[in-house]
Design a protein around this motif. Structure first.
Motif, PDB file in Angstrom:
ATOM      1  N   GLY A 452       0.810  -1.210   0.000  1.00  7.12           N
ATOM      2  CA  GLY A 452       0.000   0.000   0.000  1.00  7.12           C
ATOM      3  C   GLY A 452       0.844   1.262   0.000  1.00  7.12           C
ATOM      4  N   LEU A 453       1.947   1.253   0.724  1.00  6.07           N
ATOM      5  CA  LEU A 453       2.841   2.410   0.722  1.00  6.07           C
ATOM      6  C   LEU A 453       3.389   2.669  -0.675  1.00  6.07           C
ATOM      7  CD1 LEU A 453       4.930   1.888   4.000  1.00  6.07           C
ATOM      8  CD2 LEU A 453       3.023   3.465   3.633  1.00  6.07           C
ATOM      9  N   ILE A 454       3.744   1.598  -1.369  1.00 10.04           N
ATOM     10  CA  ILE A 454       4.290   1.745  -2.726  1.00 10.04           C
ATOM     11  C   ILE A 454       3.232   2.292  -3.670  1.00 10.04           C
ATOM     12  CG2 ILE A 454       5.238   0.477  -4.685  1.00 10.04           C
ATOM     13  CD1 ILE A 454       6.482  -1.471  -2.645  1.00 10.04           C
ATOM     14  N   LEU A 455       2.010   1.793  -3.549  1.00 11.39           N
ATOM     15  CA  LEU A 455       0.950   2.217  -4.462  1.00 11.39           C
ATOM     16  C   LEU A 455       0.499   3.649  -4.185  1.00 11.39           C
ATOM     17  CD1 LEU A 455      -1.295  -0.992  -4.633  1.00 11.39           C
ATOM     18  CD2 LEU A 455       0.471  -0.231  -6.239  1.00 11.39           C
ATOM     19  N   ARG A 456       0.693   4.128  -2.948  1.00  9.79           N
ATOM     20  CA  ARG A 456       0.210   5.460  -2.595  1.00  9.79           C
ATOM     21  C   ARG A 456       1.256   6.562  -2.781  1.00  9.79           C
ATOM     22  NH1 ARG A 456      -2.034   2.753   1.909  1.00  9.79           N
ATOM     23  NH2 ARG A 456      -0.403   3.650   3.244  1.00  9.79           N
ATOM     24  N   THR A 457       2.461   6.209  -3.187  1.00  9.84           N
ATOM     25  CA  THR A 457       3.478   7.239  -3.347  1.00  9.84           C
ATOM     26  C   THR A 457       3.048   8.264  -4.392  1.00  9.84           C
ATOM     27  OG1 THR A 457       5.810   7.637  -3.816  1.00  9.84           O
ATOM     28  CG2 THR A 457       4.741   5.900  -5.084  1.00  9.84           C
ATOM     29  N   LYS A 458       3.361   9.534  -4.157  1.00  9.18           N
ATOM     30  CA  LYS A 458       2.906  10.614  -5.033  1.00  9.18           C
ATOM     31  C   LYS A 458       3.819  10.829  -6.223  1.00  9.18           C
ATOM     32  CE  LYS A 458       0.565  13.041  -1.263  1.00  9.18           C
ATOM     33  NZ  LYS A 458       0.473  14.304  -0.482  1.00  9.18           N
ATOM     34  N   ASP A 459       5.022  10.289  -6.150  1.00  8.86           N
ATOM     35  CA  ASP A 459       5.955  10.405  -7.265  1.00  8.86           C
ATOM     36  C   ASP A 459       5.548   9.419  -8.359  1.00  8.86           C
ATOM     37  OD1 ASP A 459       8.323   9.771  -8.930  1.00  8.86           O
ATOM     38  OD2 ASP A 459       9.342  11.162  -7.589  1.00  8.86           O
ATOM     39  N   ASP A 460       5.146   9.941  -9.523  1.00  6.77           N
ATOM     40  CA  ASP A 460       4.641   9.084 -10.590  1.00  6.77           C
ATOM     41  C   ASP A 460       5.671   8.056 -11.042  1.00  6.77           C
ATOM     42  OD1 ASP A 460       2.232  10.371 -10.549  1.00  6.77           O
ATOM     43  OD2 ASP A 460       2.720  11.751 -12.192  1.00  6.77           O
ATOM     44  N   TYR A 461       6.937   8.476 -11.142  1.00  2.98           N
ATOM     45  CA  TYR A 461       7.967   7.544 -11.594  1.00  2.98           C
ATOM     46  C   TYR A 461       8.161   6.425 -10.573  1.00  2.98           C
ATOM     47  CZ  TYR A 461      12.543   5.635 -12.737  1.00  2.98           C
ATOM     48  OH  TYR A 461      13.577   4.779 -13.027  1.00  2.98           O
ATOM     49  N   LYS A 462       8.265   6.800  -9.303  1.00  4.13           N
ATOM     50  CA  LYS A 462       8.444   5.785  -8.265  1.00  4.13           C
ATOM     51  C   LYS A 462       7.225   4.862  -8.204  1.00  4.13           C
ATOM     52  CE  LYS A 462      11.519   8.424  -5.226  1.00  4.13           C
ATOM     53  NZ  LYS A 462      11.678   9.024  -3.881  1.00  4.13           N
ATOM     54  N   ARG A 463       6.049   5.448  -8.404  1.00  2.00           N
ATOM     55  CA  ARG A 463       4.836   4.636  -8.334  1.00  2.00           C
ATOM     56  C   ARG A 463       4.782   3.639  -9.485  1.00  2.00           C
ATOM     57  NH1 ARG A 463      -0.630   4.724  -9.889  1.00  2.00           N
ATOM     58  NH2 ARG A 463      -2.041   3.992  -8.239  1.00  2.00           N
ATOM     59  N   SER A 464       5.053   4.094 -10.701  1.00  2.00           N
ATOM     60  CA  SER A 464       5.014   3.187 -11.851  1.00  2.00           C
ATOM     61  C   SER A 464       6.099   2.126 -11.760  1.00  2.00           C
ATOM     62  CB  SER A 464       5.162   3.987 -13.145  1.00  2.00           C
ATOM     63  OG  SER A 464       6.397   4.687 -13.174  1.00  2.00           O
ATOM     64  N   THR A 465       7.271   2.521 -11.272  1.00  2.00           N
ATOM     65  CA  THR A 465       8.348   1.545 -11.075  1.00  2.00           C
ATOM     66  C   THR A 465       7.952   0.526 -10.021  1.00  2.00           C
ATOM     67  OG1 THR A 465      10.006   3.205 -11.660  1.00  2.00           O
ATOM     68  CG2 THR A 465      10.778   1.241 -10.492  1.00  2.00           C
ATOM     69  N   GLY A 466       7.358   1.018  -8.944  1.00  2.00           N
ATOM     70  CA  GLY A 466       6.929   0.119  -7.881  1.00  2.00           C
ATOM     71  C   GLY A 466       5.875  -0.855  -8.343  1.00  2.00           C
ATOM     72  N   ILE A 467       4.922  -0.368  -9.146  1.00  2.00           N
ATOM     73  CA  ILE A 467       3.876  -1.254  -9.663  1.00  2.00           C
ATOM     74  C   ILE A 467       4.473  -2.324 -10.558  1.00  2.00           C
ATOM     75  CG2 ILE A 467       1.879  -1.355 -11.191  1.00  2.00           C
ATOM     76  CD1 ILE A 467       1.036   1.363 -10.094  1.00  2.00           C
ATOM     77  N   ALA A 468       5.449  -1.933 -11.382  1.00  3.95           N
ATOM     78  CA  ALA A 468       6.097  -2.906 -12.267  1.00  3.95           C
ATOM     79  C   ALA A 468       6.813  -3.982 -11.457  1.00  3.95           C
ATOM     80  CB  ALA A 468       7.079  -2.196 -13.195  1.00  3.95           C
ATOM     81  N   ILE A 469       7.524  -3.546 -10.411  1.00  5.16           N
ATOM     82  CA  ILE A 469       8.241  -4.509  -9.564  1.00  5.16           C
ATOM     83  C   ILE A 469       7.260  -5.422  -8.843  1.00  5.16           C
ATOM     84  CG2 ILE A 469       9.712  -4.739  -7.527  1.00  5.16           C
ATOM     85  CD1 ILE A 469      11.099  -2.148  -8.403  1.00  5.16           C
ATOM     86  N   LEU A 470       6.185  -4.832  -8.309  1.00  6.72           N
ATOM     87  CA  LEU A 470       5.190  -5.633  -7.598  1.00  6.72           C
ATOM     88  C   LEU A 470       4.527  -6.642  -8.535  1.00  6.72           C
ATOM     89  CD1 LEU A 470       3.468  -2.922  -5.374  1.00  6.72           C
ATOM     90  CD2 LEU A 470       5.025  -4.734  -4.615  1.00  6.72           C
TER      91      LEU A 470
END
Length: 508
Positions: A452-470
């Motif tokens: 949830g922390l990864i999905l809620r991050t406000k940084d679009d790049y970090k969020r998209s990277t996190g979603i890809a990793i997840l």
């Protein structure tokens, strides 16, 4: 129309997860058609409970006959057992419904418990995180993990204990979400009545807390399966008192600590503990209402053991039951019988020694083996990515709680504390890795919190990277469960296929 589709999606995803959990637990549940591991105790005890009202002995070497369908070889003589009866009654329900000679019947109870655990994990995740996606993450991880699957396919007591303690956790969570608004509303009413004068210094004693009563009931049922449920009752009773104190401080009450300790804590005790005690005692109804149970007539036949003084009023059956509990407790704390698959508690989170519950080898042409050698195994190896990921997530939550004091983190960690920490008091006792099923749901919730922390991050790049990793991690987790599933269900596989799963020498 969008609302309709959103509503369907809100329910359809979790329903699919629940169906997957059911399929993984119920498919070919009767295999192997023989008592495995400690089923030799609990299944036969369950059937004698159903017939005699108490656990009874069997003739010499009864397992081969029981496996062959001869299930009436029990006697009227009592058997000495050290776990309360409720879990065995639940096993007996399946045996009564499908027949005692049916392996599906003697395992279906734990399978249903495992499915309900997945459902509860999703309900809890929804209440904590308010996200259908995270709800599905939590339920999905619980659904496909091998440790949870094995404990839902072998008729032991631990899955029932996990179910009832998780139910109690759920009710405590509901009370937590309900209590602060009620407290604030009470204070607001008092201020309005006093024409905006300063609010009360102590605050109310909140008795209308039905979820605490239900939590006490659930923890009492857990104790009726295994005494480890008592740790959950104690831990979450303390948790409720602490959160009451913090809620009063947030509400601006001057004497928040003394009010929580002297006013609300006694009420919490009354709401939770008596119902738990009565519920636990009720699980012994069969032993109480019959005369043949072990120690049942101990005090009646040995008047010298009868209590005197202030407790002399207690009936003989209660005094006998107390003596039985003292004996069982001494057995538990003194159990040091070596076992080839015992696992020190300090290694549980690392999964150093998972429990092998069944192994049958076969040569070419034997029992349908088409290879040089075959193996049929049931080993409670968790999905390594999920278990080790859960252990890492718990470690992160400890750090995060120390730094931020978030209540969601705190309640998840309290489940870990109640399920794991008490075992550290018995480091010399013979214990097994599969006991960890009672705290596994909170490891899953810890993972879900981090996701949830990864999905809620406000940084679009970090969020998209996190979603890809997840996404990659999720696919790998599913593939690992497919890879390990034969070892969780007793399927016959080539010996080499079994061996490549033994990633650590200690797993063999």
């Amino acid at each position: 129309m969008k609302r309709v589709w959103a509503s369907i999606g809100h329910w359809a995803g979790p329903l699919v997860v629940l169906l997957v959990a059911a399929g993984l637990r119920l498919w070919n549940l009767g295999n192997p058609h023989s008592l495995v591991f400690d089923e030799t105790f609990y299944v036969k005890d369950a059937w004698t409970l159903w017939n005699n009202g108490y656990e009874s002995t069997w003739g010499e070497n009864p397992d081969p006959q029981f496996n062959a369908g001869v299930t009436d070889g029990f006697t009227k003589d009592p058997s000495y057992v050290v776990h309360p009866p409720l879990g065995k009654w639940l096993i007996a329900l399946g045996m009564a419904a499908f027949g005692p000679a049916n392996a599906f019947g003697w395992r279906v109870g734990v399978a249903v418990a495992g499915i309900l655990i997945v459902l509860l994990v999703m309900l809890i995740a929804q209440k904590l995180f308010h996200s259908t996606a995270l709800t599905m993450v939590a339920g999905g991880l619980m659904a496909i993990d091998g440790h949870a699957i094995v404990l839902s396919r072998v008729s032991l007591l631990d899955n029932f204990a996990a179910l009832f303690t998780l139910t109690g956790f759920f009710f405590v969570l509901l009370d937590r979400r309900q209590n602060l608004p009620r407290l604030m509303a009470w204070i607001a009413r008092r201020k309005a009545q006093a024409q905006n004068a300063e609010g009360p210094s102590w605050g109310p004693t909140l008795w209308n807390r039905p979820y605490l009563i239900l939590a006490g009931l659930a923890f009492g049922l857990a104790c009726g399966v295994k005494w480890s449920g008592l740790y959950f009752l104690a831990a979450f009773a303390v948790y409720v008192v602490v959160m009451d104190a913090l809620d009063r401080r947030r509400a601006g009450l001057h004497f928040w600590l003394s009010a929580a300790a002297l006013k609300q804590a006694p009420a919490t005790f009354v709401l939770m503990v008596p119902i738990a005690a009565v519920t636990y005692l009720a699980t012994w109804t069969g032993w109480i209402l019959t005369s043949g149970g072990y120690y049942r007539d101990l005090v009646t036949t040995n008047p010298g053991l009868r209590w005197s003084g202030p407790l002399a009023w207690a009936p003989d059956w209660f005094q006998s039951l107390w003596a039985y509990h003292v004996s069982a407790y001494q057995f538990h704390v003194g159990l040091v019988t070596p076992h080839s698959y015992q696992a020190n508690q300090l290694t549980w989170l690392l999964m150093i020694r998972p429990t092998s519950m069944y192994y049958q080898g076969a040569s070419l042409g034997e029992n349908g083996c088409d290879f040089d050698s075959c193996s049929s195994v049931i080993t409670a190896i968790a999905n390594p990515l999920i278990w080790w990921g859960g252990a890492a997530a718990v470690g992160y939550l400890v750090y995060r709680f120390v730094r931020y004091r978030e209540w969601k983190v705190g309640i998840i960690l309290m489940g870990m504390v109640a399920g794991y920490v008490p075992w550290l008091m018995y480091l010399n006792r013979t214990v097994f890795q599969f006991y960890g099923i009672i705290f596994e749901p909170y490891m899953i919730l810890a993972i879900t919190f981090v996701v949830g922390l990864i999905l809620r991050t406000k940084d679009d790049y970090k969020r998209s990277t996190g979603i890809a990793i997840l996404t990659v991690v999720g696919i790998v987790a599913v593939l690992l469960s497919i890879f390990f599933y034969p070892l969780w269900t007793g399927m016959q596989i080539p010996y080499w296929y079994w061996h490549i799963h033994m990633w650590l020498p200690s797993w063999i």
